[in-house]
Design a protein around this motif. Structure first.
Motif, mmCIF file in Angstrom:
data_model
loop_
_atom_site.group_PDB
_atom_site.id
_atom_site.type_symbol
_atom_site.label_atom_id
_atom_site.label_comp_id
_atom_site.label_asym_id
_atom_site.label_seq_id
_atom_site.Cartn_x
_atom_site.Cartn_y
_atom_site.Cartn_z
ATOM 1 N N GLY A 124 0.814 -1.208 0.000
ATOM 2 C CA GLY A 124 0.000 0.000 0.000
ATOM 3 C C GLY A 124 0.848 1.259 0.000
ATOM 4 O O GLY A 124 2.081 1.208 -0.104
ATOM 5 N N ILE A 125 0.196 2.394 0.116
ATOM 6 C CA ILE A 125 0.865 3.692 0.119
ATOM 7 C C ILE A 125 0.646 4.322 1.485
ATOM 8 O O ILE A 125 -0.453 4.822 1.774
ATOM 9 N N PRO A 126 1.646 4.321 2.367
ATOM 10 C CA PRO A 126 1.446 4.784 3.752
ATOM 11 C C PRO A 126 0.934 6.208 3.868
ATOM 12 O O PRO A 126 0.138 6.503 4.773
ATOM 13 N N TRP A 127 1.385 7.122 2.994
ATOM 14 C CA TRP A 127 0.936 8.511 3.165
ATOM 15 C C TRP A 127 -0.527 8.690 2.756
ATOM 16 O O TRP A 127 -1.104 9.762 2.942
ATOM 17 N N ILE A 128 -1.136 7.610 2.245
ATOM 18 C CA ILE A 128 -2.583 7.618 1.998
ATOM 19 C C ILE A 128 -3.314 6.807 3.066
ATOM 20 O O ILE A 128 -4.355 7.224 3.576
ATOM 21 N N THR A 129 -2.757 5.646 3.423
ATOM 22 C CA THR A 129 -3.449 4.772 4.374
ATOM 23 C C THR A 129 -3.387 5.289 5.811
ATOM 24 O O THR A 129 -4.310 5.050 6.594
ATOM 25 N N LEU A 130 -2.320 6.004 6.183
ATOM 26 C CA LEU A 130 -2.197 6.472 7.564
ATOM 27 C C LEU A 130 -3.255 7.511 7.950
ATOM 28 O O LEU A 130 -3.913 7.372 8.978
ATOM 29 N N ASP A 166 -4.432 12.087 20.681
ATOM 30 C CA ASP A 166 -3.294 11.304 20.178
ATOM 31 C C ASP A 166 -2.162 12.155 19.610
ATOM 32 O O ASP A 166 -0.997 11.751 19.670
ATOM 33 N N THR A 167 -2.519 13.299 19.043
ATOM 34 C CA THR A 167 -1.503 14.060 18.306
ATOM 35 C C THR A 167 -1.162 15.403 18.948
ATOM 36 O O THR A 167 0.012 15.715 19.159
ATOM 37 N N SER A 175 1.321 7.231 17.126
ATOM 38 C CA SER A 175 0.002 7.380 16.543
ATOM 39 C C SER A 175 0.148 7.420 15.035
ATOM 40 O O SER A 175 1.261 7.414 14.494
ATOM 41 N N ASP A 176 -0.990 7.469 14.348
ATOM 42 C CA ASP A 176 -0.956 7.582 12.890
ATOM 43 C C ASP A 176 -0.250 8.868 12.474
ATOM 44 O O ASP A 176 0.481 8.897 11.478
ATOM 45 N N ALA A 177 -0.464 9.937 13.248
ATOM 46 C CA ALA A 177 0.153 11.220 12.904
ATOM 47 C C ALA A 177 1.665 11.173 13.085
ATOM 48 O O ALA A 177 2.415 11.735 12.270
ATOM 49 N N SER A 178 2.148 10.507 14.146
ATOM 50 C CA SER A 178 3.593 10.421 14.351
ATOM 51 C C SER A 178 4.243 9.573 13.260
ATOM 52 O O SER A 178 5.325 9.906 12.768
ATOM 53 N N ALA A 179 3.565 8.475 12.865
ATOM 54 C CA ALA A 179 4.093 7.658 11.768
ATOM 55 C C ALA A 179 4.078 8.434 10.460
ATOM 56 O O ALA A 179 5.011 8.338 9.645
ATOM 57 N N PHE A 180 3.033 9.226 10.255
ATOM 58 C CA PHE A 180 2.937 10.040 9.047
ATOM 59 C C PHE A 180 4.030 11.099 9.036
ATOM 60 O O PHE A 180 4.631 11.389 7.989
ATOM 61 N N ALA A 181 4.301 11.698 10.211
ATOM 62 C CA ALA A 181 5.359 12.711 10.301
ATOM 63 C C ALA A 181 6.727 12.099 10.012
ATOM 64 O O ALA A 181 7.578 12.746 9.385
ATOM 65 N N ASP A 182 6.956 10.868 10.460
ATOM 66 C CA ASP A 182 8.222 10.198 10.183
ATOM 67 C C ASP A 182 8.415 9.956 8.688
ATOM 68 O O ASP A 182 9.534 10.066 8.172
ATOM 69 N N ILE A 183 7.319 9.646 7.996
ATOM 70 C CA ILE A 183 7.410 9.395 6.557
ATOM 71 C C ILE A 183 7.655 10.687 5.783
ATOM 72 O O ILE A 183 8.507 10.752 4.897
ATOM 73 N N GLY A 222 8.606 13.775 7.069
ATOM 74 C CA GLY A 222 9.839 14.392 7.511
ATOM 75 C C GLY A 222 9.877 15.908 7.462
ATOM 76 O O GLY A 222 10.910 16.511 7.735
ATOM 77 N N CYS A 223 8.759 16.551 7.153
ATOM 78 C CA CYS A 223 8.774 18.014 7.011
ATOM 79 C C CYS A 223 8.124 18.726 8.194
ATOM 80 O O CYS A 223 8.460 19.865 8.490
ATOM 81 N N CYS A 224 7.169 18.056 8.875
ATOM 82 C CA CYS A 224 6.444 18.699 9.969
ATOM 83 C C CYS A 224 6.288 17.709 11.120
ATOM 84 O O CYS A 224 6.174 16.496 10.887
ATOM 85 N N PRO A 225 6.233 18.203 12.350
ATOM 86 C CA PRO A 225 6.001 17.312 13.488
ATOM 87 C C PRO A 225 4.553 16.796 13.490
ATOM 88 O O PRO A 225 3.683 17.317 12.781
ATOM 89 N N SER A 226 4.313 15.781 14.288
ATOM 90 C CA SER A 226 2.993 15.149 14.318
ATOM 91 C C SER A 226 1.901 16.110 14.780
ATOM 92 O O SER A 226 0.750 16.001 14.356
ATOM 93 N N GLN A 227 2.260 17.095 15.646
ATOM 94 C CA GLN A 227 1.252 18.048 16.105
ATOM 95 C C GLN A 227 0.694 18.865 14.954
ATOM 96 O O GLN A 227 -0.499 19.192 14.933
ATOM 97 N N VAL A 228 1.537 19.209 13.990
ATOM 98 C CA VAL A 228 1.072 19.980 12.837
ATOM 99 C C VAL A 228 0.080 19.166 12.024
ATOM 100 O O VAL A 228 -0.994 19.655 11.634
ATOM 101 N N TRP A 229 0.430 17.903 11.772
ATOM 102 C CA TRP A 229 -0.491 17.054 11.021
ATOM 103 C C TRP A 229 -1.769 16.817 11.814
ATOM 104 O O TRP A 229 -2.857 16.709 11.237
ATOM 105 N N GLY A 230 -1.649 16.764 13.147
ATOM 106 C CA GLY A 230 -2.843 16.617 13.953
ATOM 107 C C GLY A 230 -3.784 17.798 13.805
ATOM 108 O O GLY A 230 -5.004 17.626 13.700
ATOM 109 N N VAL A 231 -3.220 19.009 13.773
ATOM 110 C CA VAL A 231 -4.049 20.204 13.583
ATOM 111 C C VAL A 231 -4.695 20.201 12.202
ATOM 112 O O VAL A 231 -5.884 20.522 12.055
ATOM 113 N N VAL A 232 -3.937 19.813 11.183
ATOM 114 C CA VAL A 232 -4.480 19.754 9.818
ATOM 115 C C VAL A 232 -5.635 18.760 9.749
ATOM 116 O O VAL A 232 -6.702 19.057 9.211
ATOM 117 N N TRP A 233 -5.436 17.580 10.301
ATOM 118 C CA TRP A 233 -6.498 16.572 10.276
ATOM 119 C C TRP A 233 -7.684 17.001 11.123
ATOM 120 O O TRP A 233 -8.834 16.692 10.794
#
Length: 298
Positions: free
Chosen positions: A102-108, A201-202, A210-218, A220-231
């Motif tokens: 699969g594609i993690p940046w879509i499935t996460l 979680d984020t 969490s899904d956001a921390s795994a997404f942030a690791d993939i 690599g541009c923003c911390p998980s908190q940023v992705w949490g706010v976006v989501w």
């Protein structure tokens, strides 16, 4: 000198468009009742969320929203050619979807956003009885796929069989009116759980991964908190969109909905049911779903 009649302001196309939009977005009496019920759901869920013992009332619905979360992961995994190994629900309101490929940046992000979208769609359907009937059939499909991937998980079986029983029960109450409010409740619960889960979680970082921390690791541009706010923003938009679409699309009064529901998959023995065709279609649908459950169990 030629003169043209200037149209009155009330007849101007822009004014008519604004007036029509305002009328479309203004809820009628039936929709106002639905909005009041949804607001009561929000207050009740907020109160019951952390109250000891009373939180057991909504515990099954928390697990159901976790199921939506994991099912969304699995669906996007299938769409991106992943192999789904299993879906697991945890009694502590956790869950896991095991897949390869699969594609993690879509499935996460699909877990949070997918379950929020499902909740918004259920809220929209909660404005209309027949739409709620269709939504319950779609939920049956979700349940079947979930059981296929989690057929060894006893908790998933208990949860889904219990929810299926409630759906069938409410279908029989007042021609499906109770089903409409039940679908509305599940939608509100799903959207609220997503909002709380993303914050917990984020943003609040109460869990180590969490899904956001795994997404942030993939990424690599923003911390998980940023992705949490976006989501969180996207999930909030889904929540609002579910309400707005319901107001715009389903303008029928309660009486009109009751009349229409008598002729759309009526329960056997109801006043609007045709002598044999409707009963046959209802029981055919019921037996088809029951057979699918037995096939999965076997």
């Amino acid at each position: 000198m030629m003169s043209a009649e200037v149209p009155r302001f009330a007849e101007h196309s822009v004014y008519l468009t604004v007036r029509d939009a305002r009328g479309t977005l203004t809820p009628n009496h039936t929709q106002q009742v639905t909005l009041i019920v949804a607001a009561c759901y929000i207050v009740a869920i907020g109160i019951l969320w952390h109250v000891p013992y009373l939180s057991l009332i909504i515990y099954p619905f928390k697990l159901l929203t976790v199921g939506f979360h994991e099912m969304s992961h699995a669906i996007m995994g299938v769409l991106t050619c992943a192999h789904i190994h299993s879906i697991e629900l945890d009694p502590d309101e956790g869950g896991a979807t095991r897949m390869s490929g699969g594609i993690p940046w879509i499935t996460l992000p699909a877990g949070y956003l997918g379950s929020s979208l499902i909740g918004a769609a259920l809220i929209t359907c909660g404005f209309d009885t027949n739409a709620s009937k269709i939504a319950s059939l779609v939920l049956a499909g979700f349940f079947l796929f979930t059981l296929w991937w989690a057929r060894r998980e006893w908790l998933t079986w208990i949860l889904i069989l219990g929810m299926s029983g409630l759906i069938v029960l409410f279908w029989f109450v007042k021609g499906g009116v109770a089903l409409r409010y039940f679908i509305l409740f599940i939608g509100v619960m799903s959207c609220m759980y997503v909002l709380w889960d993303v914050i917990d979680d984020t943003i609040a970082r109460k869990v180590n991964s969490s899904d956001a921390s795994a997404f942030a690791d993939i990424c690599g541009c923003c911390p998980s908190q940023v992705w949490g706010v976006v989501w969180l923003i996207i999930a909030g938009c889904f929540f609002a969109a579910g309400i707005i679409v319901g107001i715009v699309v389903f303008k029928e009064s309660a009486a009109q909905q009751a009349s229409d529901a008598k002729h759309f998959l009526p329960v056997p023995g109801s006043s609007g049911a045709a002598p044999s065709a409707s009963c046959t279609s209802f029981w055919t649908l019921f037996l088809s779903v029951a057979s699918a459950f037995l096939i999965i169990l076997w």
